[in-house]
Design a protein around this motif. Structure first.
Motif, PDB file in Angstrom:
ATOM      1  N   VAL A   5      62.490  23.707   7.929  1.00  0.00           N
ATOM      2  CA  VAL A   5      61.924  23.725   6.718  1.00  0.00           C
ATOM      3  C   VAL A   5      62.706  24.890   5.766  1.00  0.00           C
ATOM      4  O   VAL A   5      62.927  24.662   4.625  1.00  0.00           O
ATOM      5  CB  VAL A   5      60.500  23.877   6.400  1.00  0.00           C
ATOM      6  CG1 VAL A   5      59.766  24.096   5.090  1.00  0.00           C
ATOM      7  CG2 VAL A   5      59.770  22.899   7.205  1.00  0.00           C
ATOM      8  N   PHE A   6      62.659  25.974   6.531  1.00  0.00           N
ATOM      9  CA  PHE A   6      63.359  27.197   5.759  1.00  0.00           C
ATOM     10  C   PHE A   6      64.731  27.694   6.292  1.00  0.00           C
ATOM     11  O   PHE A   6      64.929  27.281   7.371  1.00  0.00           O
ATOM     12  CB  PHE A   6      62.512  28.277   6.061  1.00  0.00           C
ATOM     13  CG  PHE A   6      61.019  28.150   5.513  1.00  0.00           C
ATOM     14  CD1 PHE A   6      60.734  28.423   4.161  1.00  0.00           C
ATOM     15  CD2 PHE A   6      60.055  27.757   6.257  1.00  0.00           C
ATOM     16  CE1 PHE A   6      59.500  28.330   3.580  1.00  0.00           C
ATOM     17  CE2 PHE A   6      58.800  27.485   5.638  1.00  0.00           C
ATOM     18  CZ  PHE A   6      58.675  27.932   4.290  1.00  0.00           C
ATOM     19  N   ALA A   7      65.462  28.005   5.295  1.00  0.00           N
ATOM     20  CA  ALA A   7      66.890  28.533   5.776  1.00  0.00           C
ATOM     21  C   ALA A   7      66.719  29.826   6.450  1.00  0.00           C
ATOM     22  O   ALA A   7      66.030  30.472   6.285  1.00  0.00           O
ATOM     23  CB  ALA A   7      67.753  28.611   4.473  1.00  0.00           C
ATOM     24  N   VAL A  44      56.810  28.029  -5.318  1.00  0.00           N
ATOM     25  CA  VAL A  44      57.684  27.704  -6.044  1.00  0.00           C
ATOM     26  C   VAL A  44      58.883  28.009  -5.130  1.00  0.00           C
ATOM     27  O   VAL A  44      59.226  29.039  -4.910  1.00  0.00           O
ATOM     28  CB  VAL A  44      57.981  28.657  -7.596  1.00  0.00           C
ATOM     29  CG1 VAL A  44      59.211  28.260  -8.324  1.00  0.00           C
ATOM     30  CG2 VAL A  44      56.682  28.475  -8.364  1.00  0.00           C
ATOM     31  N   ASP A  45      59.672  26.953  -4.858  1.00  0.00           N
ATOM     32  CA  ASP A  45      60.571  27.017  -3.824  1.00  0.00           C
ATOM     33  C   ASP A  45      61.743  26.435  -4.384  1.00  0.00           C
ATOM     34  O   ASP A  45      62.052  25.440  -5.101  1.00  0.00           O
ATOM     35  CB  ASP A  45      60.104  25.957  -2.574  1.00  0.00           C
ATOM     36  CG  ASP A  45      58.947  26.563  -1.823  1.00  0.00           C
ATOM     37  OD1 ASP A  45      58.745  27.489  -1.806  1.00  0.00           O
ATOM     38  OD2 ASP A  45      58.363  25.647  -1.370  1.00  0.00           O
ATOM     39  N   GLN A  46      63.074  27.417  -4.086  1.00  0.00           N
ATOM     40  CA  GLN A  46      64.158  26.863  -4.489  1.00  0.00           C
ATOM     41  C   GLN A  46      64.914  26.383  -3.091  1.00  0.00           C
ATOM     42  O   GLN A  46      64.751  26.883  -2.063  1.00  0.00           O
ATOM     43  CB  GLN A  46      65.241  28.113  -4.913  1.00  0.00           C
ATOM     44  CG  GLN A  46      64.396  28.595  -6.147  1.00  0.00           C
ATOM     45  CD  GLN A  46      65.203  29.743  -6.362  1.00  0.00           C
ATOM     46  OE1 GLN A  46      66.250  29.976  -6.322  1.00  0.00           O
ATOM     47  NE2 GLN A  46      64.519  30.942  -7.193  1.00  0.00           N
ATOM     48  N   TRP A  47      65.686  25.301  -3.230  1.00  0.00           N
ATOM     49  CA  TRP A  47      66.118  24.499  -2.019  1.00  0.00           C
ATOM     50  C   TRP A  47      67.650  24.398  -2.457  1.00  0.00           C
ATOM     51  O   TRP A  47      68.275  24.318  -3.284  1.00  0.00           O
ATOM     52  CB  TRP A  47      65.686  22.818  -2.109  1.00  0.00           C
ATOM     53  CG  TRP A  47      64.259  22.954  -1.931  1.00  0.00           C
ATOM     54  CD1 TRP A  47      63.446  23.101  -2.644  1.00  0.00           C
ATOM     55  CD2 TRP A  47      63.559  22.490  -0.831  1.00  0.00           C
ATOM     56  NE1 TRP A  47      62.022  22.775  -2.191  1.00  0.00           N
ATOM     57  CE2 TRP A  47      62.071  22.258  -1.177  1.00  0.00           C
ATOM     58  CE3 TRP A  47      63.837  21.874   0.447  1.00  0.00           C
ATOM     59  CZ2 TRP A  47      61.103  21.943  -0.092  1.00  0.00           C
ATOM     60  CZ3 TRP A  47      63.207  21.712   1.252  1.00  0.00           C
ATOM     61  CH2 TRP A  47      61.699  21.480   1.267  1.00  0.00           C
ATOM     62  N   TRP A  96      68.014  19.386   3.744  1.00  0.00           N
ATOM     63  CA  TRP A  96      67.724  20.143   2.622  1.00  0.00           C
ATOM     64  C   TRP A  96      66.648  21.248   3.113  1.00  0.00           C
ATOM     65  O   TRP A  96      66.114  21.110   4.074  1.00  0.00           O
ATOM     66  CB  TRP A  96      66.786  19.478   1.585  1.00  0.00           C
ATOM     67  CG  TRP A  96      67.712  18.503   0.609  1.00  0.00           C
ATOM     68  CD1 TRP A  96      67.951  17.408   0.753  1.00  0.00           C
ATOM     69  CD2 TRP A  96      68.181  19.068  -0.468  1.00  0.00           C
ATOM     70  NE1 TRP A  96      68.933  17.220  -0.304  1.00  0.00           N
ATOM     71  CE2 TRP A  96      68.798  17.879  -1.180  1.00  0.00           C
ATOM     72  CE3 TRP A  96      68.090  20.157  -1.143  1.00  0.00           C
ATOM     73  CZ2 TRP A  96      69.496  17.947  -2.254  1.00  0.00           C
ATOM     74  CZ3 TRP A  96      68.717  20.348  -2.446  1.00  0.00           C
ATOM     75  CH2 TRP A  96      69.247  19.122  -2.934  1.00  0.00           C
ATOM     76  N   ARG A  97      66.917  22.565   2.719  1.00  0.00           N
ATOM     77  CA  ARG A  97      66.298  23.855   3.145  1.00  0.00           C
ATOM     78  C   ARG A  97      65.745  24.726   1.955  1.00  0.00           C
ATOM     79  O   ARG A  97      66.347  24.701   1.053  1.00  0.00           O
ATOM     80  CB  ARG A  97      66.998  24.772   4.378  1.00  0.00           C
ATOM     81  CG  ARG A  97      67.375  23.861   5.707  1.00  0.00           C
ATOM     82  CD  ARG A  97      65.951  23.633   6.390  1.00  0.00           C
ATOM     83  NE  ARG A  97      66.367  23.019   7.587  1.00  0.00           N
ATOM     84  CZ  ARG A  97      66.476  21.685   8.053  1.00  0.00           C
ATOM     85  NH1 ARG A  97      66.362  20.752   6.909  1.00  0.00           N
ATOM     86  NH2 ARG A  97      66.800  21.329   9.145  1.00  0.00           N
ATOM     87  N   ILE A  98      64.427  25.252   2.161  1.00  0.00           N
ATOM     88  CA  ILE A  98      64.082  26.272   1.420  1.00  0.00           C
ATOM     89  C   ILE A  98      64.893  27.514   1.181  1.00  0.00           C
ATOM     90  O   ILE A  98      64.646  28.023   2.472  1.00  0.00           O
ATOM     91  CB  ILE A  98      62.543  26.412   1.538  1.00  0.00           C
ATOM     92  CG1 ILE A  98      61.674  25.150   1.290  1.00  0.00           C
ATOM     93  CG2 ILE A  98      62.044  27.524   0.351  1.00  0.00           C
ATOM     94  CD1 ILE A  98      60.420  25.276   1.600  1.00  0.00           C
TER      95      ILE A  98
END
Length: 143
Positions: A33-35, A112-115, A122-124
């Motif tokens: 999910v996350f970078a 609020v997520d930037q991707w 796709w990763r946050i």
């Protein structure tokens, strides 16, 4: 050329994986999910970075729970090429463990997520959490 509907579906599916990863304490799947170079502020006033710092924060709070359920809703998605922004309301129920097994603490707020589109998908790359409601026994998460 990328297809916005495919990107939208990929982002929504990845965002939907977040609660399942966290609620299940599947710490080895956080990178789905996350970078690795994530920057975040989980609403505690602290700017942090890196997936190890994120894992430390998740474990610090969530390993104090016997069960959790994070619900995301009212999701907005904006896609701009290889970047995107999502806004999602979150309601999270946390049940205590041990002598706090009957205690519940609920949090309501917004992510609020930037991707970014990465080779792995796709990763946050940035999460900002704001909290509007706390209800119940805060000692479930906080000393």
């Amino acid at each position: 050329m990328h297809n916005d509907s495919e990107d939208y579906r990929a982002i929504m599916n990845t965002l939907a994986a977040f609660p399942r990863v966290v609620d299940g304490k599947h710490w080895d799947r956080v990178g789905e999910v996350f970078a690795t170079d994530i920057h975040f502020d989980y609403g505690d006033g602290g700017e942090k970075q890196g997936i190890e710092a994120l894992l430390t924060q998740f474990k610090e709070f969530h390993n104090r729970c016997s069960a959790m359920q994070h619900l995301l809703g009212s999701i907005q998605v904006e896609i701009d090429g290889d970047n995107a922004l999502t806004r999602a309301y979150v309601q999270a129920r946390h049940q205590g463990i041990g002598d706090k097994a009957n205690a519940i603490f609920d949090t309501h707020g917004e992510y609020v997520d930037q991707w970014q589109r990465r080779p792995e998908g796709w990763r946050i790359v940035r999460r900002d959490a704001t909290w509007s409601v706390f209800a119940g026994d805060a000692s479930v998460l906080f000393d």
